[in-house]
Design a protein around this motif. Structure first.
Motif, PDB file in Angstrom:
ATOM      1  N   VAL A  84       0.844  -1.196   0.000  1.00 39.41           N
ATOM      2  CA  VAL A  84       0.000   0.000   0.000  1.00 39.41           C
ATOM      3  C   VAL A  84       0.881   1.248   0.000  1.00 39.41           C
ATOM      4  CG1 VAL A  84      -1.721   1.312   1.304  1.00 39.41           C
ATOM      5  CG2 VAL A  84      -1.907  -1.170   1.134  1.00 39.41           C
ATOM      6  N   GLU A  85       0.529   2.208  -0.844  1.00 36.32           N
ATOM      7  CA  GLU A  85       1.256   3.475  -1.000  1.00 36.32           C
ATOM      8  C   GLU A  85       2.667   3.280  -1.578  1.00 36.32           C
ATOM      9  OE1 GLU A  85       1.136   5.733   2.622  1.00 36.32           O
ATOM     10  OE2 GLU A  85      -0.920   6.397   2.256  1.00 36.32           O
ATOM     11  N   THR A  86       2.838   2.223  -2.349  1.00 39.12           N
ATOM     12  CA  THR A  86       4.088   2.028  -3.096  1.00 39.12           C
ATOM     13  C   THR A  86       3.734   1.899  -4.570  1.00 39.12           C
ATOM     14  OG1 THR A  86       4.120  -0.402  -3.115  1.00 39.12           O
ATOM     15  CG2 THR A  86       4.979   0.695  -1.143  1.00 39.12           C
ATOM     16  N   MET A  87       4.741   1.834  -5.414  1.00 38.77           N
ATOM     17  CA  MET A  87       4.520   1.673  -6.846  1.00 38.77           C
ATOM     18  C   MET A  87       3.850   0.342  -7.161  1.00 38.77           C
ATOM     19  SD  MET A  87       7.375   1.875  -9.872  1.00 38.77           S
ATOM     20  CE  MET A  87       8.189   0.361  -9.353  1.00 38.77           C
ATOM     21  N   PHE A  88       3.977  -0.633  -6.266  1.00 38.30           N
ATOM     22  CA  PHE A  88       3.500  -1.993  -6.543  1.00 38.30           C
ATOM     23  C   PHE A  88       2.074  -2.234  -6.066  1.00 38.30           C
ATOM     24  CE2 PHE A  88       7.977  -1.934  -5.075  1.00 38.30           C
ATOM     25  CZ  PHE A  88       8.590  -2.059  -6.310  1.00 38.30           C
ATOM     26  N   GLU A  89       1.420  -1.217  -5.506  1.00 38.49           N
ATOM     27  CA  GLU A  89       0.077  -1.399  -4.965  1.00 38.49           C
ATOM     28  C   GLU A  89      -0.892  -1.862  -6.052  1.00 38.49           C
ATOM     29  OE1 GLU A  89      -3.225   1.038  -2.267  1.00 38.49           O
ATOM     30  OE2 GLU A  89      -1.411   2.039  -2.975  1.00 38.49           O
ATOM     31  N   ASN A  90      -1.684  -2.885  -5.732  1.00 35.63           N
ATOM     32  CA  ASN A  90      -2.716  -3.451  -6.622  1.00 35.63           C
ATOM     33  C   ASN A  90      -2.155  -4.138  -7.867  1.00 35.63           C
ATOM     34  OD1 ASN A  90      -4.833  -2.534  -4.957  1.00 35.63           O
ATOM     35  ND2 ASN A  90      -4.811  -0.524  -5.951  1.00 35.63           N
TER      36      ASN A  90
ATOM     37  N   SER B  10      10.605   3.819  -5.234  1.00 36.82           N
ATOM     38  CA  SER B  10       9.417   3.029  -5.574  1.00 36.82           C
ATOM     39  C   SER B  10       8.536   2.746  -4.369  1.00 36.82           C
ATOM     40  CB  SER B  10       9.839   1.711  -6.229  1.00 36.82           C
ATOM     41  OG  SER B  10      10.428   0.832  -5.278  1.00 36.82           O
ATOM     42  N   ILE B  11       9.106   2.753  -3.168  1.00 35.48           N
ATOM     43  CA  ILE B  11       8.307   2.476  -1.972  1.00 35.48           C
ATOM     44  C   ILE B  11       7.980   3.750  -1.206  1.00 35.48           C
ATOM     45  CG2 ILE B  11       9.150   0.119  -1.736  1.00 35.48           C
ATOM     46  CD1 ILE B  11      11.065   1.062   0.394  1.00 35.48           C
ATOM     47  N   GLY B  12       8.188   4.890  -1.856  1.00 31.60           N
ATOM     48  CA  GLY B  12       7.727   6.145  -1.277  1.00 31.60           C
ATOM     49  C   GLY B  12       8.692   6.842  -0.361  1.00 31.60           C
ATOM     50  N   LEU B  13       9.951   6.372  -0.273  1.00 28.09           N
ATOM     51  CA  LEU B  13      10.930   7.052   0.564  1.00 28.09           C
ATOM     52  C   LEU B  13      11.528   8.222  -0.198  1.00 28.09           C
ATOM     53  CD1 LEU B  13      12.786   4.033   2.219  1.00 28.09           C
ATOM     54  CD2 LEU B  13      10.874   5.358   3.108  1.00 28.09           C
ATOM     55  N   VAL B  14      11.733   9.336   0.489  1.00 28.28           N
ATOM     56  CA  VAL B  14      12.255  10.538  -0.145  1.00 28.28           C
ATOM     57  C   VAL B  14      13.747  10.377  -0.418  1.00 28.28           C
ATOM     58  CG1 VAL B  14      12.643  13.017   0.112  1.00 28.28           C
ATOM     59  CG2 VAL B  14      10.533  11.979   0.981  1.00 28.28           C
ATOM     60  N   CYS B  15      14.148  10.632  -1.667  1.00 25.43           N
ATOM     61  CA  CYS B  15      15.557  10.543  -2.057  1.00 25.43           C
ATOM     62  C   CYS B  15      15.964  11.852  -2.707  1.00 25.43           C
ATOM     63  CB  CYS B  15      15.776   9.392  -3.042  1.00 25.43           C
ATOM     64  SG  CYS B  15      15.342   7.771  -2.395  1.00 25.43           S
ATOM     65  N   LYS B  16      16.994  12.499  -2.191  1.00 28.61           N
ATOM     66  CA  LYS B  16      17.472  13.768  -2.725  1.00 28.61           C
ATOM     67  C   LYS B  16      18.783  13.569  -3.477  1.00 28.61           C
ATOM     68  CE  LYS B  16      15.339  16.531   0.942  1.00 28.61           C
ATOM     69  NZ  LYS B  16      15.567  17.561   1.997  1.00 28.61           N
ATOM     70  N   TRP B  17      19.113  14.574  -4.333  1.00 27.86           N
ATOM     71  CA  TRP B  17      20.353  14.494  -5.096  1.00 27.86           C
ATOM     72  C   TRP B  17      21.569  14.513  -4.180  1.00 27.86           C
ATOM     73  CZ3 TRP B  17      19.443  12.313  -9.241  1.00 27.86           C
ATOM     74  CH2 TRP B  17      18.385  12.660 -10.077  1.00 27.86           C
ATOM     75  N   SER B  18      21.409  15.113  -2.996  1.00 23.98           N
ATOM     76  CA  SER B  18      22.536  15.131  -2.059  1.00 23.98           C
ATOM     77  C   SER B  18      22.931  13.720  -1.662  1.00 23.98           C
ATOM     78  CB  SER B  18      22.184  15.958  -0.824  1.00 23.98           C
ATOM     79  OG  SER B  18      21.051  15.425  -0.162  1.00 23.98           O
ATOM     80  N   GLU B  19      21.953  12.801  -1.619  1.00 21.55           N
ATOM     81  CA  GLU B  19      22.254  11.410  -1.295  1.00 21.55           C
ATOM     82  C   GLU B  19      23.118  10.785  -2.387  1.00 21.55           C
ATOM     83  OE1 GLU B  19      18.822   9.102  -0.446  1.00 21.55           O
ATOM     84  OE2 GLU B  19      18.013  10.518   1.014  1.00 21.55           O
TER      85      GLU B  19
END
Length: 328
Positions: free
Chosen positions: A71-77, A311-320
């Motif tokens: 739920v709330e990921t790219m793979f939902e449903n 894909s699972i909704g975690l925030v990823c920034k360019w600094s990472e």
């Protein structure tokens, strides 16, 4: 916690993720941790520490809802095996010029229509944002996509479409930051990062607000002689110009060759892999090219890990990404 560094090839990926259960366990660990540190959050009411049910789902004692880790990921449903999604993410992020829906359909044994929808769903996670503005020296340039009418009779072709005409072409505006990073040997290497967007036109009223949004005030902006860039000094930038009309292509470190190199990669991606793209979906292909360019120094496993987090909704920034480069 799953070790993403082991996935340095498609073989290692498919050898580890042999079932949906393993794929779901990776999603659970990445979203909520493992063991005593695991904190499962209900996607419906936001309550923490939801309980694991015997049927493989989670139960929230606050709102009495049952939910899956998808739920709330790219793979939902999704009705596809999760490993096919993982492989699709790996292929689209690792191939230098992307992968077409026809090729992905053959690789995953699915229909071309399903592969097309998978690719566009994955591309949504490549979307750019202005959370971290470019600074220092930034090259700006524009390119025009489309416009070929070679299959039309000469009498039916649109007249006066040469140069910067947008009668049959779509303009794309790009900004490239020149930066550096420390490699594994402790040496400083040059690297560039890019933002690019399809625009309606290349007028001053269109381009300069984009520069203000994505480039920090006080930066040095290098452009060609297009009049749309006139007045950048008033906005707080140092403006340097390379005059292509006078056959000037570099004056010391004043040039736009770096971003023109990105345009070359982007054109080859379109012509060599996708052959043609519609205006409706052009921005998603631009986002894909930008993501691949900005992460080109990452290893296969690092890029997959970054894409998996998205894909699972975690925030990823360019600094990472920059930190990942320095730690590589």
């Amino acid at each position: 916690m799953i070790n993403f560094s082991k996935f340095n090839s498609i073989i290692s990926l498919t050898s580890y993720f042999t079932s949906d259960a393993k794929c779901m366990q990776a999603i659970i660990e990445s979203r909520w941790g493992v063991g005593e540190q695991q904190d499962v959050v209900c996607p419906y009411c936001g309550k923490h520490h939801c309980k694991f049910s015997k049927n493989g789902r989670f139960h929230c004692t606050e709102c009495n809802c049952n939910f899956s880790c998808l739920v709330e990921t790219m793979f939902e449903n999704t009705k596809l095996p999760l490993i096919k999604w993982f492989v699709a993410m790996y292929l689209i992020s690792s191939h230098k010029k992307g992968v077409s829906s026809h090729q992905l359909a053959r690789d995953l044994d699915i229909t071309q229509a399903t592969a097309w929808h998978m690719l566009h769903k994955i591309r949504k996670f490549y979307a750019q944002n202005d959370a971290e503005a470019f600074e220092g020296t930034v090259e700006c340039d524009e390119v025009y996509i489309g416009g070929k009418e070679k299959w039309k009779h000469k009498s039916m072709r649109t007249p006066h479409t040469q140069g910067r005409s947008t009668k049959t072409k779509t303009p794309v505006f790009g900004m490239m930051e020149r930066s550096t990073f420390e490699n594994e040997d402790g040496e400083i290497e040059n690297i560039t990062y890019v933002h690019a967007f399809a625009v309606e036109n290349t007028n001053r009223a269109t381009l300069q607000p984009i520069i203000q949004q994505f480039v920090a005030e006080g930066s040095r902006v290098i452009t060609d002689e297009l009049q749309a860039y006139n007045g950048l000094e008033v906005l707080g930038y140092t403006h340097a110009v390379v005059n292509h009309g006078e056959e000037e292509y570099a004056n010391g470190d004043i040039f736009t060759n770096s971003i023109e190199g990105f345009w070359s990669h982007f054109r080859r991606m379109i012509v060599g892999c996708y052959h043609d793209v519609s205006d409706e979906h052009l921005q998603s292909y631009i986002d894909e090219a930008v993501y691949r360019w900005n992460t080109r120094k990452l290893s296969e496993s690092e890029r997959f890990a970054h894409m998996f987090k998205k894909s699972i909704g975690l925030v990823c920034k360019w600094s990472e990404i920059k930190v990942g480069l320095m730690a590589a």
